[in-house]
Design an enzyme around this catalytic site. Structure first.
Site, PDB file in Angstrom:
ATOM      1  N   GLY B 166      -1.187   6.781  22.372  1.00  0.00           N
ATOM      2  CA  GLY B 166      -0.291   7.079  23.699  1.00  0.00           C
ATOM      3  C   GLY B 166      -0.813   6.523  25.029  1.00  0.00           C
ATOM      4  O   GLY B 166      -0.222   6.536  25.935  1.00  0.00           O
ATOM      5  N   GLU B 201       8.081  -3.548  22.287  1.00  0.00           N
ATOM      6  CA  GLU B 201       8.643  -2.967  21.390  1.00  0.00           C
ATOM      7  C   GLU B 201       9.789  -2.347  21.807  1.00  0.00           C
ATOM      8  O   GLU B 201       9.803  -1.702  22.992  1.00  0.00           O
ATOM      9  CB  GLU B 201       7.925  -1.640  20.575  1.00  0.00           C
ATOM     10  CG  GLU B 201       6.873  -2.137  19.485  1.00  0.00           C
ATOM     11  CD  GLU B 201       5.960  -1.143  18.783  1.00  0.00           C
ATOM     12  OE1 GLU B 201       5.523  -1.359  18.007  1.00  0.00           O
ATOM     13  OE2 GLU B 201       6.467   0.198  19.452  1.00  0.00           O
ATOM     14  N   LYS B 237      -0.211  15.487  21.653  1.00  0.00           N
ATOM     15  CA  LYS B 237       0.682  16.612  20.827  1.00  0.00           C
ATOM     16  C   LYS B 237       0.090  17.959  20.926  1.00  0.00           C
ATOM     17  O   LYS B 237      -0.995  18.045  21.629  1.00  0.00           O
ATOM     18  CB  LYS B 237       0.234  16.129  19.301  1.00  0.00           C
ATOM     19  CG  LYS B 237       0.714  14.684  18.877  1.00  0.00           C
ATOM     20  CD  LYS B 237      -0.155  14.330  17.751  1.00  0.00           C
ATOM     21  CE  LYS B 237       0.092  12.948  17.038  1.00  0.00           C
ATOM     22  NZ  LYS B 237      -0.728  12.312  16.252  1.00  0.00           N
ATOM     23  N   GLU B 275       1.065   6.547  11.513  1.00  0.00           N
ATOM     24  CA  GLU B 275       2.274   7.100  12.321  1.00  0.00           C
ATOM     25  C   GLU B 275       3.457   6.222  12.351  1.00  0.00           C
ATOM     26  O   GLU B 275       3.594   5.130  12.343  1.00  0.00           O
ATOM     27  CB  GLU B 275       1.487   7.266  13.516  1.00  0.00           C
ATOM     28  CG  GLU B 275       0.532   8.005  13.594  1.00  0.00           C
ATOM     29  CD  GLU B 275      -0.289   8.731  15.007  1.00  0.00           C
ATOM     30  OE1 GLU B 275      -0.486   9.736  15.200  1.00  0.00           O
ATOM     31  OE2 GLU B 275       0.116   7.946  16.104  1.00  0.00           O
ATOM     32  N   GLU B 289       1.416   3.055  14.075  1.00  0.00           N
ATOM     33  CA  GLU B 289      -0.036   2.591  14.342  1.00  0.00           C
ATOM     34  C   GLU B 289      -0.741   3.279  13.247  1.00  0.00           C
ATOM     35  O   GLU B 289       0.112   4.503  12.624  1.00  0.00           O
ATOM     36  CB  GLU B 289      -0.620   3.087  15.599  1.00  0.00           C
ATOM     37  CG  GLU B 289      -0.767   4.369  15.863  1.00  0.00           C
ATOM     38  CD  GLU B 289      -1.423   4.565  17.256  1.00  0.00           C
ATOM     39  OE1 GLU B 289      -0.920   3.892  18.269  1.00  0.00           O
ATOM     40  OE2 GLU B 289      -2.115   5.623  17.587  1.00  0.00           O
ATOM     41  N   ASN B 291      -4.429   5.639  12.260  1.00  0.00           N
ATOM     42  CA  ASN B 291      -5.598   5.994  12.651  1.00  0.00           C
ATOM     43  C   ASN B 291      -6.289   6.171  11.726  1.00  0.00           C
ATOM     44  O   ASN B 291      -6.096   6.806  10.852  1.00  0.00           O
ATOM     45  CB  ASN B 291      -5.149   7.496  13.558  1.00  0.00           C
ATOM     46  CG  ASN B 291      -4.214   7.330  14.670  1.00  0.00           C
ATOM     47  OD1 ASN B 291      -4.553   6.567  15.494  1.00  0.00           O
ATOM     48  ND2 ASN B 291      -3.516   8.201  14.841  1.00  0.00           N
ATOM     49  N   ARG B 293      -9.138   7.848  10.938  1.00  0.00           N
ATOM     50  CA  ARG B 293     -10.329   8.805  11.234  1.00  0.00           C
ATOM     51  C   ARG B 293      -9.477  10.284  10.911  1.00  0.00           C
ATOM     52  O   ARG B 293      -8.242  10.019  10.476  1.00  0.00           O
ATOM     53  CB  ARG B 293     -10.532   8.922  12.456  1.00  0.00           C
ATOM     54  CG  ARG B 293      -9.547   8.959  13.554  1.00  0.00           C
ATOM     55  CD  ARG B 293      -9.559   9.240  14.964  1.00  0.00           C
ATOM     56  NE  ARG B 293      -8.485   8.973  15.684  1.00  0.00           N
ATOM     57  CZ  ARG B 293      -7.401   9.664  15.725  1.00  0.00           C
ATOM     58  NH1 ARG B 293      -7.170  10.850  15.424  1.00  0.00           N
ATOM     59  NH2 ARG B 293      -6.456   9.403  16.793  1.00  0.00           N
ATOM     60  N   VAL B 296      -6.852  15.581  14.689  1.00  0.00           N
ATOM     61  CA  VAL B 296      -6.936  16.899  15.094  1.00  0.00           C
ATOM     62  C   VAL B 296      -5.917  17.650  14.132  1.00  0.00           C
ATOM     63  O   VAL B 296      -6.500  18.957  13.833  1.00  0.00           O
ATOM     64  CB  VAL B 296      -6.291  16.964  16.581  1.00  0.00           C
ATOM     65  CG1 VAL B 296      -6.368  18.472  17.004  1.00  0.00           C
ATOM     66  CG2 VAL B 296      -7.164  16.238  17.331  1.00  0.00           C
ATOM     67  N   ARG B 339      -1.934  23.916  19.098  1.00  0.00           N
ATOM     68  CA  ARG B 339      -3.274  23.427  19.981  1.00  0.00           C
ATOM     69  C   ARG B 339      -3.591  24.448  21.245  1.00  0.00           C
ATOM     70  O   ARG B 339      -2.526  24.569  22.140  1.00  0.00           O
ATOM     71  CB  ARG B 339      -3.237  22.006  20.467  1.00  0.00           C
ATOM     72  CG  ARG B 339      -3.105  21.186  19.391  1.00  0.00           C
ATOM     73  CD  ARG B 339      -3.361  19.479  19.842  1.00  0.00           C
ATOM     74  NE  ARG B 339      -3.052  18.695  18.724  1.00  0.00           N
ATOM     75  CZ  ARG B 339      -3.484  17.478  18.915  1.00  0.00           C
ATOM     76  NH1 ARG B 339      -4.155  17.045  20.089  1.00  0.00           N
ATOM     77  NH2 ARG B 339      -3.306  16.551  17.997  1.00  0.00           N
TER      78      ARG B 339
END
Lengths: 79, 460
Positions: B166, B201, B237, B275, B289, B291, B293, B296, B339
């Site tokens: 983001g 984009e 998010k 994503e 994209e 990620n 890793r 969260v 969250r």
């Protein structure tokens, strides 16, 4: 008479808007109540710190990128 | 080799999560922490701790030399980077490997390739994954850039090739604004990411954010279905679900297959997330994209598949092959994660560090709370505001929402403001219950519905 300017938030205090910039205020400067004197970074967000008081000969008691507590004195001015 | 020990190069709830997963596998755990995290829950749970520097992340959690030295000194077999900080830093992965220590994640080459958003787009396109209409690669010439923008149609996004999560994105509505913003975006990207490269984009209006969890062992890649993270504030998010709401089964199959194809194309190893934007009016999905890793929101996937993603990462890093085949991965029920942040939702989400007075965590079947909190803990102001994640599983989405409402009412955190009231309101919202949300739903909703609820509460 000297007046204390305190950090409204805990975090990291920055005297410059960005690492490459000149400081908002230098020791000895005169400030208006609405002048921004620094930034506090708290939880990855940045908040402006205003003098809150008009005065002359500002003297900072914390350095750029120092950790500060809420209510900690960050500068003094002659008001 | 099977790993015997791991250094956790992170903090907060994810450090706690990794320590628990590593201990379950019988590993010795070493936590690298800043001075500010000396008393943290992760520091209490780890078998050993190493101090790596002052509170500021730049001088501790982002200090490659300090983290690698801590790993060497504690003689660990592996380093788990968690998320954020150095998790997607190829230079760090290289430094860990150069020290003869296993980096828990994909190869530095894969991180580099997929971390460059322009290259990742090209890899995706080659693997047959639909991408958002836009430039074929980096664009440097302003006239050429304007021509591309005009061809795909305004509004368009100017994105930093080195951005992500983001960050480094501008939306412009017409050619005149484009001409003004493009040079600014380039110099800003150069300052923020050390790379001024840009690409363009199309803006997909009213899109949903969906993402596919993948697991790879270098040879084989499987998916663990998708998550939906459409409820976002300032591109962060706030609330995540699995599976995605109202996604037709045939689209789900194509979406997940495309993520696996992308993973296979780069010989992916470890846990990763692909994503996408999903347009529910046309059933089209577009790659955004990867990620490289753990994310969260990984627990919602764990809750519906029963797979422990962090344990799986550690096993793969130790040289094991995937413990599951694609046929073993099944969706059971529905999961939602909220969250819980140290922010005041009634004061424009002002961050609020401070000391936790009381903590009551609801217990029961299908309830999970991943947190860094304990009573008396002073939440430091130096890091992000995530305090914990409340995750609920139900047999259906409606059942999950009902359980979530009850769990949110039972979750008590006092001493500092939190975003619990925001989630309690979302869990009772008709649009959320009907799944009528998209990535630009939450911000207007906060201005209208949530503000109204807050006024009603004050009047009462």
């Amino acid at each position: 008479m000297s007046t204390e300017i305190k950090s409204p938030l805990p975090g990291v205090f920055y005297r410059k808007p960005s690492p490459e910039s000149a400081p908002f205020k230098k020791d000895g400067d005169t400030v208006a109540a609405d002048d921004v004197i620094g930034l506090v970074e708290v939880m990855k967000s940045f908040h402006e710190v205003k003098a809150g008081v008009a005065g002359s000969n500002i003297r900072f008691s914390v350095d750029d990128a120092d950790a500060v507590m809420a209510g900690q004195v960050i500068a003094e001015v002659e008001a | 080799m099977t790993l015997r020990s791991v250094l956790i190069a992170n903090r907060g709830e994810i450090a706690v999560r990794i320590i628990r997963a590593a201990k379950a596998l019988g590993l010795r755990t070493v936590l690298a922490h800043s001075i500010a995290d000396k008393e943290s829950l992760a520091a209490q749970l780890a078998d050993e701790t190493v101090e790596i520097g002052p509170p500021a992340a730049k001088k501790s959690y982002l200090n490659i030399e300090a983290v690698v030295n801590a790993a060497k000194a504690s003689e660990v077999d592996a380093v788990h980077p968690g998320y954020g900080f150095l998790a997607e830093n190829a230079e760090f992965a290289d430094a860990v490997s150069a020290a003869g220590i296993v980096f828990v994640g994909p190869s530095a080459e894969a991180i580099r390739l997929l971390g460059d958003k322009v290259m990742a787009r090209q890899v995706a396109a080659l693997a047959g994954v639909p991408t958002v209409p836009g430039s074929d690669g980096r664009v440097t010439d302003l006239d050429e850039a304007i021509a591309i923008a005009a061809r795909i149609g305004f509004p368009v996004m100017i994105k930093a090739a080195a951005g992500g999560g983001g960050r480094g994105i501008r939306i412009v509505g017409d050619a005149e604004e484009f001409a003004r913003q493009f040079p600014q975006a380039s110099s800003e990207a150069a300052a923020a990411f050390g790379d001024g490269g840009l690409y363009i984009e199309k803006v997909i209006e009213r899109a949903r954010h969906v993402e596919v969890q993948i697991l790879g062992d270098g040879d084989n890649v499987v998916h663990c279905y998708e998550r939906e993270c459409s409820l976002q504030r300032r591109r962060q998010k706030v609330w995540e679900e699995a599976p995605a709401v109202g996604l037709p089964d045939d689209v789900r199959q194509r979406l997940c297959a495309s993520a696996v194809a992308l993973g296979r194309a780069v010989g992916y190893s470890g846990a990763g997330t692909v994503e996408y934007l999903y347009d529910d009016a046309t059933n089209e999905f577009y790659f955004i994209e990867v990620n490289t890793r753990i994310q969260v929101e990984h627990p919602v996937t764990e809750m519906i598949t029963g797979i422990d993603l962090v344990q799986e990462m550690l096993k793969i890093a130790g040289g094991a092959k995937l413990s599951v085949t694609q046929d073993d991965v099944r969706i059971q029920g529905h999961a939602i994660e909220c969250r819980i942040n140290a922010e005041d939702p009634h004061k424009n989400f002002m961050p609020a560090p401070g000391t936790i007075e009381r903590l009551v965590v609801p217990e029961g079947e299908g309830i999970r709370f991943d947190t860094l909190l304990f009573e008396g803990y002073a939440v430091p102001p130096f890091y992000d505001s995530l305090l914990g994640k409340l995750i609920l599983r139900g047999e259906t989405r409606a059942d999950c929402l009902a359980r979530l409402r009850e769990a949110l009412d039972g979750l008590v955190i006092t001493g500092i403001p939190t975003t619990i009231p925001l989630h309690a309101a979302l869990a009772r919202d008709a649009s959320v219950a009907d799944g009528r949300t998209h990535t630009r739903f939450l911000e207007p909703w906060l201005e209208s519905d949530f503000a109204q609820l807050a006024r009603a509460r004050e009047d009462a």
